[in-house]
Scaffold this motif. Sequence first.
Motif, mmCIF file in Angstrom:
data_model
loop_
_atom_site.group_PDB
_atom_site.id
_atom_site.type_symbol
_atom_site.label_atom_id
_atom_site.label_comp_id
_atom_site.label_asym_id
_atom_site.label_seq_id
_atom_site.Cartn_x
_atom_site.Cartn_y
_atom_site.Cartn_z
ATOM 1 N N TYR A 199 0.828 -1.214 0.000
ATOM 2 C CA TYR A 199 0.000 0.000 0.000
ATOM 3 C C TYR A 199 0.852 1.250 0.000
ATOM 4 N N THR A 200 0.216 2.358 -0.430
ATOM 5 C CA THR A 200 0.756 3.669 -0.066
ATOM 6 C C THR A 200 -0.154 4.209 1.032
ATOM 7 N N LEU A 201 0.426 5.028 1.886
ATOM 8 C CA LEU A 201 -0.318 5.573 3.019
ATOM 9 C C LEU A 201 -0.068 7.062 3.107
ATOM 10 N N THR A 202 -1.120 7.860 3.054
ATOM 11 C CA THR A 202 -0.967 9.277 3.370
ATOM 12 C C THR A 202 -1.680 9.518 4.699
ATOM 13 N N TYR A 203 -1.112 10.403 5.511
ATOM 14 C CA TYR A 203 -1.684 10.637 6.840
ATOM 15 C C TYR A 203 -1.157 11.945 7.387
ATOM 16 N N SER A 204 -1.846 12.435 8.414
ATOM 17 C CA SER A 204 -1.288 13.570 9.143
ATOM 18 C C SER A 204 -1.519 13.396 10.637
#
Lengths: 91, 367, 290
Positions: free
Chosen positions: C269-274
């Motif tokens: 997966y790719t994961l974007t988060y903040s």
Amino acid sequence: MRWLSDNFHALLVADWDGEYTVFQPDSGKTHFLNHMSMQMLSFLSRHPVSTMEICNYLSRQSGQESDKNFQDNIGKILYHFDTLGLIKKES
Amino acid sequence: MNPDYRHHQILLEALKNPECLAHYKDAEWELLIRLARRVKLLGRLALLVKEHGLWESVPLRVTSQLASALVQAGRLRQSTLWELNRISWALEGFDTTIVALKGAAYALAGLPYSEGRLSVDLDLLVPESDLADIESLLKIKGWRNRPISMYDEHYYRVWSHEIPPLVHAERETEVDIHHTLAPLTSRLKIDTGLLFADALATPRTKVKLLCPVDMTLHCAVNLFQNNELADDLRDLLDLHDLMVFFSHQDAGFWIHLIDRANQLKLGRILYYGLYFSQLIFRTPVPEGTTGRLYAKPGSMERRIMHWLVPPALFPQHPDKPRKRVALARWILYLRSHLIRMPLYILLPHLAYKAARAVKAKSKAMMR
Amino acid sequence: MLLHNQGLKVAMGPFNVRIQTRHQPLIKQLYMLYSHYRLVQDEIIEFHVRINTERSIKNPLRLNVRFLIDGQSPFESFPEEQALAVLEWGINLAIAVRVNHLLLLHSAVVEKKGAVALFPAWPGSGKTTLCTALCHRGFRLFSDEFGLMDYQRGVFYPIPRLMPLKNESIAVIRKHLPQAVIGQPIPNTHKGTVAHVRPPKESMQLSGNAAKARWIIFPKWIAQAETRLEPIADAEAFMLLASNAFNYEVLGASGFRAVEQLVASCDCYTLTYSDLDEVTTALHHLVDES
């Protein structure tokens, strides 16, 4: 002048649904190839062929017309593969 | 020879009598690994352990380090040979002679233990008249000079015997192309024509190798003329290996070696090569061999070298370095530069080098 | 003290390390932050490192520290306040350069339910901050830096060590994890301000337990981004993973096969988060649902 790939059988190939990661044992390098590049290498592994024959073959396989653009691209790929040692000129 | 220090003994015994490794305790293994690593002999040690059937009985913390060294040696060897392949490809159609030197040559010659040898750069010898064209052709095909200062570039081209090292844009192997085997400004002049005349072809490449006696002499020249000798035990072992290998193949090797040394005026250097190889590795040099050398070093010089060289070749104890050894190395360092350059060039050069010493050391450590 | 003579001998995952120094401030920091490391007696040590102090040439009133391994100095000296950072970087370098019997991935690694998630490093990934959060909230820490893969057995080995937080992440983690033990911030390093988090005790105690990988997740921290996990094509995951290993090329065919095996057997997966809470929940969900 004809091209061939005489070390094709030594390559380690991982097939990811039409995209390929390929390990070249003599250089130790790993390459990322799309379907057409892979077909080109496979075609060149059978016997030496000229650039024109390569263009015609790949044009038939991909359904793309073998126009100037297409041929230029094939030429660039051949040059690149030659630099990498994946193919060579017939001596 | 009785090594001065216990740690020399631990290393030397392992190299000369590997059967003794079966009895090494943990503390000895730990020190041996550190010493072998320092002198780039970890790969050699790994091969010796395998050869003597000891791999299963040696501690795991040791074999994992030995395995790592073999993997690394294998990769370096492959990179070097591939670089040679690409150089031949780039020079296709250009009529010249390329002679492989050092590590690549040992691999191509089938020298025993070459699979364990940690050799990083590719060294080549080409005719001086072709050097400029070769450099141009390689640059067209993607090689670049390593970025270096103008001063270093001048040093390489004028004072040393190399063009600045080349590196291909997509690979890391450094290619050093020489047109002679000793610096232009040193008193030593080796007739390269003779070397090329007797160079041998290799079965599967267009590259040539120096003939056995020349390969041996080059190893000795490199060790006693070009280098500072610090931690160069590996290079002396190379010399020993070459002499053992070639003398087994050809009973006349020793005679040819002396004749060639005399012909190329390398008597003094070969004398030291034979002396220290016998002293440290007990190379089976036949009686009376050195007697036929024309130019031998005087007895005073011999005694000084006997005192200076072994401490320089052997690695220092990593936790307890000795001042006396540092002094010996400093003297040899000066000597090696004196041989390479006249004094009026040497002093400014050394001042410049001193300012850059740390960088070179950290690079060496990375390898 | 121990450190003066014998040195501090600790196990760091599969490797034993001996640290020697006379620098008192560093000794104090190690006393606090290294307290959970297993002490080593009578075992072979792979890495012998030392932190020496020396006078700065430029300014003789200042003290510098220098990292040495087996008596050799691989890089220049640094201001003395950076001693701990220099020690940790030096050990990282030593591992990265010497270890070739394992595939070394540059990635954070955490474990849950007997399987490992890999978070390969790249600029902007925030992997160390993410890893610090995860290993204090239900995941076991393997490493924030090294994925040690035994490619013959197909498993990863834990090597839990201090986690170096940088700049703004320090405040973020202090707020997010008040229970975390964090060393004194070290300003002006070449990576900015750095502070080291002590690895959780339980992770240290279980550091003998290897595990296979199940998930490969390429993280990217983007300010105010919603947490999003998206599958990534295998071929792309392969190339990203291979280029993210310290010694992929050194290992040759074995490296190729190891990465092939990983991509084939893991969900990528790719994961974007903040937000750390949100991403932690999302990752627990991913693991629990698998």
